[in-house]
Design a protein around this motif. Structure first.
Motif, PDB file in Angstrom:
ATOM      1  N   ASN A   1       0.819  -1.220   0.000  1.00 50.16           N
ATOM      2  CA  ASN A   1       0.000   0.000   0.000  1.00 50.16           C
ATOM      3  C   ASN A   1       0.851   1.267   0.000  1.00 50.16           C
ATOM      4  O   ASN A   1       0.533   2.260   0.660  1.00 50.16           O
ATOM      5  N   VAL A   2       1.949   1.237  -0.774  1.00 48.89           N
ATOM      6  CA  VAL A   2       2.864   2.377  -0.890  1.00 48.89           C
ATOM      7  C   VAL A   2       2.532   3.171  -2.150  1.00 48.89           C
ATOM      8  O   VAL A   2       2.302   2.594  -3.219  1.00 48.89           O
ATOM      9  N   HIS A   3       2.508   4.499  -2.032  1.00 49.08           N
ATOM     10  CA  HIS A   3       2.260   5.374  -3.171  1.00 49.08           C
ATOM     11  C   HIS A   3       3.445   5.298  -4.144  1.00 49.08           C
ATOM     12  O   HIS A   3       4.599   5.453  -3.750  1.00 49.08           O
ATOM     13  N   THR A   4       3.153   5.052  -5.426  1.00 50.69           N
ATOM     14  CA  THR A   4       4.193   4.857  -6.441  1.00 50.69           C
ATOM     15  C   THR A   4       4.141   5.969  -7.486  1.00 50.69           C
ATOM     16  O   THR A   4       3.071   6.408  -7.892  1.00 50.69           O
ATOM     17  N   CYS A   5       5.317   6.403  -7.914  1.00 57.26           N
ATOM     18  CA  CYS A   5       5.415   7.518  -8.852  1.00 57.26           C
ATOM     19  C   CYS A   5       6.567   7.278  -9.821  1.00 57.26           C
ATOM     20  O   CYS A   5       7.603   6.727  -9.446  1.00 57.26           O
ATOM     21  N   ILE A   6       6.388   7.707 -11.059  1.00 64.59           N
ATOM     22  CA  ILE A   6       7.425   7.613 -12.084  1.00 64.59           C
ATOM     23  C   ILE A   6       7.678   9.000 -12.666  1.00 64.59           C
ATOM     24  O   ILE A   6       6.737   9.734 -12.988  1.00 64.59           O
ATOM     25  N   GLU A   7       8.952   9.372 -12.813  1.00 65.90           N
ATOM     26  CA  GLU A   7       9.333  10.586 -13.531  1.00 65.90           C
ATOM     27  C   GLU A   7       9.866  10.161 -14.904  1.00 65.90           C
ATOM     28  O   GLU A   7      10.847   9.427 -14.989  1.00 65.90           O
ATOM     29  N   THR A   8       9.250  10.650 -15.965  1.00 70.33           N
ATOM     30  CA  THR A   8       9.569  10.194 -17.320  1.00 70.33           C
ATOM     31  C   THR A   8       9.350  11.317 -18.323  1.00 70.33           C
ATOM     32  O   THR A   8       8.619  12.270 -18.046  1.00 70.33           O
ATOM     33  N   GLN A   9       9.975  11.191 -19.511  1.00 72.55           N
ATOM     34  CA  GLN A   9       9.651  12.113 -20.595  1.00 72.55           C
ATOM     35  C   GLN A   9       8.740  11.457 -21.629  1.00 72.55           C
ATOM     36  O   GLN A   9       8.319  12.090 -22.592  1.00 72.55           O
ATOM     37  N   GLY A  10       8.407  10.203 -21.452  1.00 75.16           N
ATOM     38  CA  GLY A  10       7.366   9.558 -22.238  1.00 75.16           C
ATOM     39  C   GLY A  10       7.678   9.250 -23.683  1.00 75.16           C
ATOM     40  O   GLY A  10       6.802   8.772 -24.425  1.00 75.16           O
ATOM     41  N   THR A  11       8.919   9.476 -24.138  1.00 75.42           N
ATOM     42  CA  THR A  11       9.214   9.309 -25.563  1.00 75.42           C
ATOM     43  C   THR A  11       9.389   7.853 -25.991  1.00 75.42           C
ATOM     44  O   THR A  11       9.550   7.577 -27.175  1.00 75.42           O
ATOM     45  N   LEU A  12       9.362   6.933 -25.040  1.00 73.34           N
ATOM     46  CA  LEU A  12       9.488   5.509 -25.377  1.00 73.34           C
ATOM     47  C   LEU A  12       8.126   4.832 -25.542  1.00 73.34           C
ATOM     48  O   LEU A  12       8.062   3.640 -25.852  1.00 73.34           O
ATOM     49  N   PHE A  13       7.057   5.570 -25.372  1.00 71.88           N
ATOM     50  CA  PHE A  13       5.729   4.965 -25.368  1.00 71.88           C
ATOM     51  C   PHE A  13       5.385   4.285 -26.688  1.00 71.88           C
ATOM     52  O   PHE A  13       5.615   4.813 -27.767  1.00 71.88           O
TER      53      PHE A  13
ATOM     54  N   GLY B   1      11.551  14.648 -31.149  1.00 68.74           N
ATOM     55  CA  GLY B   1      10.288  15.369 -31.078  1.00 68.74           C
ATOM     56  C   GLY B   1       9.440  14.920 -29.901  1.00 68.74           C
ATOM     57  O   GLY B   1       9.850  14.094 -29.086  1.00 68.74           O
ATOM     58  N   ILE B   2       8.213  15.463 -29.843  1.00 68.95           N
ATOM     59  CA  ILE B   2       7.342  15.153 -28.707  1.00 68.95           C
ATOM     60  C   ILE B   2       6.127  14.328 -29.095  1.00 68.95           C
ATOM     61  O   ILE B   2       5.219  14.144 -28.278  1.00 68.95           O
ATOM     62  N   ASP B   3       6.082  13.807 -30.319  1.00 70.96           N
ATOM     63  CA  ASP B   3       4.906  13.046 -30.751  1.00 70.96           C
ATOM     64  C   ASP B   3       4.588  11.888 -29.809  1.00 70.96           C
ATOM     65  O   ASP B   3       3.433  11.675 -29.425  1.00 70.96           O
ATOM     66  N   LYS B   4       5.630  11.126 -29.424  1.00 73.72           N
ATOM     67  CA  LYS B   4       5.396   9.982 -28.544  1.00 73.72           C
ATOM     68  C   LYS B   4       5.032  10.427 -27.128  1.00 73.72           C
ATOM     69  O   LYS B   4       4.257   9.750 -26.444  1.00 73.72           O
ATOM     70  N   THR B   5       5.589  11.548 -26.689  1.00 77.10           N
ATOM     71  CA  THR B   5       5.214  12.077 -25.377  1.00 77.10           C
ATOM     72  C   THR B   5       3.735  12.437 -25.361  1.00 77.10           C
ATOM     73  O   THR B   5       3.014  12.125 -24.403  1.00 77.10           O
ATOM     74  N   LEU B   6       3.271  13.083 -26.423  1.00 79.63           N
ATOM     75  CA  LEU B   6       1.858  13.445 -26.494  1.00 79.63           C
ATOM     76  C   LEU B   6       0.976  12.195 -26.593  1.00 79.63           C
ATOM     77  O   LEU B   6      -0.114  12.156 -26.003  1.00 79.63           O
ATOM     78  N   ALA B   7       1.440  11.180 -27.325  1.00 80.48           N
ATOM     79  CA  ALA B   7       0.693   9.919 -27.393  1.00 80.48           C
ATOM     80  C   ALA B   7       0.620   9.264 -26.017  1.00 80.48           C
ATOM     81  O   ALA B   7      -0.414   8.678 -25.639  1.00 80.48           O
TER      82      ALA B   7
END
Length: 240
Positions: free
Chosen positions: A95-107, A142-148
């Motif tokens: 029951n631990v709060h989990t968080c990820i810091e990412t730039q999302g470009t690998l999505f 670019g940021i296309d994958k981040t936006l996706a």
């Protein structure tokens, strides 16, 4: 499950809500001109850690994290998504709060991301630029994958926060503020934070004998406040 990691911060107040345990994973797919941790760029080092080892280390300090939890940062943690999923599954059992810091470009539209959302309480997504041109000038991508990725998180009703590094003379103009407001309006994050550019990482570049080519001034509190006012002129949103 084994992960490649760089370091661990056992007491952080800037990587998600509350006091947090932060695991910095090794490796990044971008090469941002302002990177303050160039020593994390290589995909692998000799430092590895297991899921069980992280859990046991966290539990040594767990009384600090009653209002916080664990954050996995980098580098780019999604390079090790299998490790992330296994790690967070164990923390959700506690029951631990989990968080990820990412730039999302690998999505990608991969089932693993659906599994990751199930065990992640907060995604902190760093926007590298307001469009492909700005992002490529800063990070060579670019940021296309981040936006996706942001679109995916919105559809999954995942909690999300956006961050943006303010680079004086490079991405602090009215066009950037207007486009950022549009991104915020589209993806509706819980909050948005301006991170002022600083030069604290230059010494690491020097130690690695990597030329540091970004020649701009650090962002001041006034720079941040002025840019926030521009954003707020286009959109009313909770900012920090």
């Amino acid at each position: 499950m084994i992960g490649n990691y760089h370091s661990i911060e056992t007491f952080s107040s800037v990587d998600g809500p509350g006091i947090r345990y932060v695991l910095f994973l090794q490796g990044c797919n971008l090469r941002c001109s302002y990177c303050h941790n160039p020593d994390m760029l290589a995909l692998k080092t000799n430092k590895t850690i297991t899921v069980d080892e992280v859990v046991k280390d966290y539990q040594k300090y767990h009384h600090f994290y009653k209002q916080g939890g664990i954050t996995v940062s980098g580098g780019e943690p999604l390079l090790q998504i299998d490790f992330l999923i296994s790690l967070f599954r164990e923390f959700k059992k506690l029951n631990v709060h989990t968080c990820i810091e990412t730039q999302g470009t690998l999505f990608t539209d991969n089932p693993k991301y659906y599994e990751l959302v199930k065990v992640t309480d907060l995604f902190i997504v760093n926007i590298k630029g307001v469009d492909n041109d700005y992002a490529k000038a800063i990070s060579n991508q670019g940021i296309d994958k981040t936006l996706a990725f942001l679109d995916f998180l919105k559809k999954q009703h995942a909690n999300c926060m956006l961050t943006y590094v303010l680079l004086p003379t490079l991405n602090d103009n009215e066009e950037c503020a207007q486009k950022l407001a549009s991104i915020i309006k589209t993806y509706q994050p819980q909050s948005f934070q301006i991170l002022p550019y600083h030069k604290l990482g230059i010494s690491k570049w020097n130690k690695l004998n990597i030329p540091y080519e970004l020649q701009i001034a650090s962002a001041t509190n006034e720079d941040v406040n002025n840019f926030l006012k521009l954003i707020q002129s286009y959109l009313s949103i909770k900012v920090a």
